[in-house]
Design an enzyme around this catalytic site. Structure first.
Site, mmCIF file in Angstrom:
data_model
loop_
_atom_site.group_PDB
_atom_site.id
_atom_site.type_symbol
_atom_site.label_atom_id
_atom_site.label_comp_id
_atom_site.label_asym_id
_atom_site.label_seq_id
_atom_site.Cartn_x
_atom_site.Cartn_y
_atom_site.Cartn_z
ATOM 1 N N ASN A 286 -7.651 -25.022 -1.708
ATOM 2 C CA ASN A 286 -7.424 -24.385 -0.415
ATOM 3 C C ASN A 286 -7.241 -25.459 0.661
ATOM 4 O OD1 ASN A 286 -9.998 -25.337 0.254
ATOM 5 N ND2 ASN A 286 -10.983 -23.349 -0.014
ATOM 6 N N ASP B 54 -8.030 -13.468 -7.998
ATOM 7 C CA ASP B 54 -8.883 -14.309 -7.158
ATOM 8 C C ASP B 54 -8.211 -14.611 -5.818
ATOM 9 O OD1 ASP B 54 -11.317 -16.212 -6.984
ATOM 10 O OD2 ASP B 54 -9.606 -17.509 -6.512
#
EC number: 3.1.2.2
Length: 347
Positions: free
Chosen positions: A31, A220
């Site tokens: 991320n 996810d």
């Protein structure tokens, strides 16, 4: 390309019953703050499980088959993995029934500068062998040789438990998530998210069906979007409750992955994720539920400390019911963890 290794001297009928995948984590695996996506780890876990279970199912003479993922047991993310670290994914077959294989997987991260290693994940996956001549036919699994009789008995108990839970989950999954107009912040509708994906060749096995790991990664991602919308902070996967794969997804299908908040504690969020498949090129087949799971996320500060989570505002009776069910799962898991701590030997 991941490196696949086969340790020697392991219990086996005809082949080594353990394997390992290793890969360095790159920026596109993480991320915006450098934490590796939980979906990336889940995809590697499934790859290792698919390889070892397919090898085992083809270890004796007979009809050629491919192992398809049927279920992933609860998976806890014990420690975050970062860009530049090496993921070591070790898989071992621990039980076989007549038509299924249990694979236990451990994930470790390695800091290649210091050599330090730590366990980040442990997971159990169940596979079934599908005939390549007719992928709707489940074949028999070659029996596993156990070191001790107790291992077989313990495996049989796990098999019966997951079989019962799979049947219960399948009957519950008729729900469809509907969008809401101008929802209030911190409500279920406010953070609810949907991703629509056309299944292409790169998502599939050589036999035209989606890799279980690809589906888990997309699940996810959607759960992460839901959590980020609710908190407006950096979020990471804390655990994934059992993922049930109810049916195969073919190449060319359009899949809809929907996620909604079901429960919040002081420092965690539970998100329900549903995967529906629409075989747009097959007029004879209707849209169907392909997979479902509950994913737990936590909110992190810039220093990596867990933050308080805004309380979820439930509005409808269905939302209140899902919140109470989520609270029950949360309390059960909390009690289970405490029991494990209490039972652990004191240092």
């Amino acid at each position: 390309m991941p490196l696949l290794r086969f340790p020697l001297g392991l219990i086996s009928s005809t082949i080594a019953m353990a394997s390992q995948l290793c890969r360095i984590m790159r920026p596109d695996d993480a991320n915006i703050v450098g934490n590796v996506h939980g979906g990336t780890i889940l995809k590697m876990i499934e790859e290792a499980g698919a390889i070892i279970s397919t090898r085992h199912c083809n270890s004796q003479k007979g009809e050629t088959c491919v192992a398809a993922l049927a279920r992933v047991e609860r998976t806890d993310f014990l420690s975050p993995m970062c860009i530049g670290e090496v993921a070591h994914v070790s898989a071992e077959i621990t039980y076989t029934s007549k038509h299924s294989v249990e694979v236990q997987v451990t994930v470790m991260s390695e800091n290649i500068l210091t050599g330090a290693r730590r366990v980040t994940n442990k997971a159990a996956l169940w596979y079934v062998p599908l005939s390549l001549k007719n992928v709707d036919r489940v074949l028999e699994v070659p029996p596993l040789v156990y070191a001790r009789k107790e291992q077989e008995e313990e495996g049989r108990k796990r098999y019966e438990a997951q079989k019962l839970e799979r049947m219960e989950t399948k009957w519950k999954n008729g729900d469809i998530m509907q969008p809401s107009i101008n929802p209030e912040p911190y409500t279920v509708s406010y953070s609810q998210s949907t991703l629509i994906h056309l299944v292409g060749p790169s998502d599939c096995t050589l036999h035209g069906f989606v890799h279980g790991g690809v589906t888990m990664k997309l699940m996810d991602e959607v759960a992460g979007i839901v959590a980020a919308r609710h908190c407006k902070t950096n979020v990471v996967t804390a655990s994934v409750d059992a993922i049930n794969f109810h049916d195969k997804i073919q190449k060319g299908c359009v899949i809809t992955i929907s996620g909604r908040m079901t429960f919040t504690s002081n420092k965690s969020m539970e998100i329900e994720v549903l995967v529906d498949a629409d075989p747009v090129t097959l007029h004879s087949q209707e849209r169907y539920r392909a997979a479902s799971a509950f994913v737990t996320y936590v909110s992190l500060s810039k220093e990596g400390k867990t933050l308080a989570v805004p309380q979820l505002l439930v509005e409808t009776e269905e939302e209140k019911k899902r919140f109470e069910e989520g609270k029950s799962r949360y309390l059960q898991m909390k009690a289970k963890r405490q029991a494990q701590i209490d039972a652990a030997p004191q240092k």
